[in-house]
Design an enzyme around this catalytic site. Sequence first.
Site, PDB file in Angstrom:
ATOM      1  N   ARG A  32      15.268  -9.227   1.890  1.00 15.42           N
ATOM      2  CA  ARG A  32      15.190 -10.034   0.666  1.00 15.42           C
ATOM      3  C   ARG A  32      16.085 -11.261   0.779  1.00 15.42           C
ATOM      4  NH1 ARG A  32      12.602  -7.211  -3.207  1.00 15.42           N
ATOM      5  NH2 ARG A  32      12.584  -4.963  -3.001  1.00 15.42           N
ATOM      6  N   LYS A  60       4.414   5.166   6.762  1.00 11.58           N
ATOM      7  CA  LYS A  60       3.774   4.068   6.024  1.00 11.58           C
ATOM      8  C   LYS A  60       3.445   2.950   7.010  1.00 11.58           C
ATOM      9  CE  LYS A  60       5.403   2.955   1.942  1.00 11.58           C
ATOM     10  NZ  LYS A  60       6.388   2.584   0.901  1.00 11.58           N
ATOM     11  N   THR A  63      -1.559   0.636  -2.984  1.00 12.29           N
ATOM     12  CA  THR A  63      -1.320  -0.745  -3.427  1.00 12.29           C
ATOM     13  C   THR A  63      -2.478  -1.387  -4.186  1.00 12.29           C
ATOM     14  OG1 THR A  63      -0.142  -1.022  -1.316  1.00 12.29           O
ATOM     15  CG2 THR A  63      -0.166  -2.893  -2.796  1.00 12.29           C
ATOM     16  N   ARG A  88       5.212  10.386  -6.914  1.00 14.54           N
ATOM     17  CA  ARG A  88       5.984   9.645  -5.903  1.00 14.54           C
ATOM     18  C   ARG A  88       7.267   9.086  -6.500  1.00 14.54           C
ATOM     19  NH1 ARG A  88       5.289   3.809  -5.194  1.00 14.54           N
ATOM     20  NH2 ARG A  88       6.341   3.105  -3.294  1.00 14.54           N
TER      21      ARG A  88
END
Length: 480
Positions: free
Chosen positions: A76, A222, A280, A35
């Site tokens: 962010r 996702k 994860t 990935r």
Amino acid sequence: MLKRKKTKIVATLGPATSTKEVLKGMLDEGADVFRINFSHANYDDVAERIRIIRELNDEFGYNAAILGDLQGPKLRVGVMKEEVFVNPGDEIIFATGERFEGTKDRVYMTYKQFPQDAKAGERILLDDGKLIFEVVSSNNVDEVTAKVIQGGPLKSKKGVNLPNTNISQPALTEKDIEDAIFACSQQVDWIALSFVRHAEDLMQLQDLIKEHSENKIPIIAKIEKPEAVENIDKIVAYCDGLMVARGDLGVEIPAQEVPLIQKQLVRCAKKARIPVIIATQMMETMIDSLTPTRAEVNDVANSVMDGADAVMLSGETSVGKYPVQVIKQMSNIIKSVEDSPLIKVPQSPPHIRTKRYITKSICFHAANMANEINAQAISTLTNSGYTAFQISAWRPSAHILVFTSNRRILTQLNLLWGVKAFYYDRFVSTDETIEDVNKLACDKGYLQEGDMLISLAAMPIHEKGMVNTLRVTEITKSSM
């Protein structure tokens, strides 16, 4: 016969996996897909890494796939001027506009439309939910005032989650469009889109791929937002695979709800006959330690038993100290649990009579028959890879051996559970071709004398049409 794992391992590339020796070690231990995380990617480095992986594939007969993972609209805060600690009850302003260094009173937010989208009472989560704020008011231009609910150190460039806010920003950002075009130029095998919320997000990426790639590149959605879970039935109709991205999902949704959502999403993918990756923190402690915790071993095992096609490593292989050993540990866990009779797959035969109904039906019956007669392998000839997706989704106990003259799908299919693809371009008569394929399967160590094999093919064979034939063979000395 050698025990081979069927559940695939996705390993994230990074500084820890920059040499040919390390990548070869990972392939030897069972890595199937590499990935590229475009959140932290330098194009020159990525191109070089892809070149090395393809070189290893050619040299050692691997089919490692490349998955390009787009960052999506990752929100962010900006850089902080000094160390800042916020306490419950404090008020702080999140400002867009010009960039500035943050203080305990004002902090920069990368998400430009935030003041227009934010509503009083909505939550702002920072740094994986370690800090929690509540929106007090917005000036609808460039400032949102929020109150601290759960305090702590407010650090530079930490991720922001807005679980209750209806975000107007598209799933494909300008950066994602650039990254996707680069991924197409590198002919990656799969592209993953982060923070998918609606089927429309996927359509936009499909159009972009059509414009910039001669070949179809399948898309993985996702799932990391509550809206995606709500819209999952529409989403699976427009993607080729799912990823349960438990990091952001566990922040946007209460963490205790994620295990059941994981099971729901795997079931959904299985019914849609598309692959699903669990991601994860699977072996997080192995970033620094040679031994995973018991809980991590359990997590990987449970993901396999839920029916995942693949389990994914992030920091463990991108920045961890033991990228090869973590693959070995994961392979051992997979091999020890994946043949368990406790694993159940939804077994409803195809009933919607589409033009592919016959192919779907043959694949379903091939998988069931393989279990009934204890066949060692199901072999299929394919040009598009469609039959491989179908057979894999039924989870037969047999190996799924795919023979194709389409080099493009050799690596693509490496993500699918139980599938091993081989290059084959000699399409003569059905009998000769099937004999050829049987011999290849024996040579590769998948079959031996006395084994049962189910072969699927499209007749007439030279037309490379849809699968319409199922044949059962017992391997004899003469066919080896």
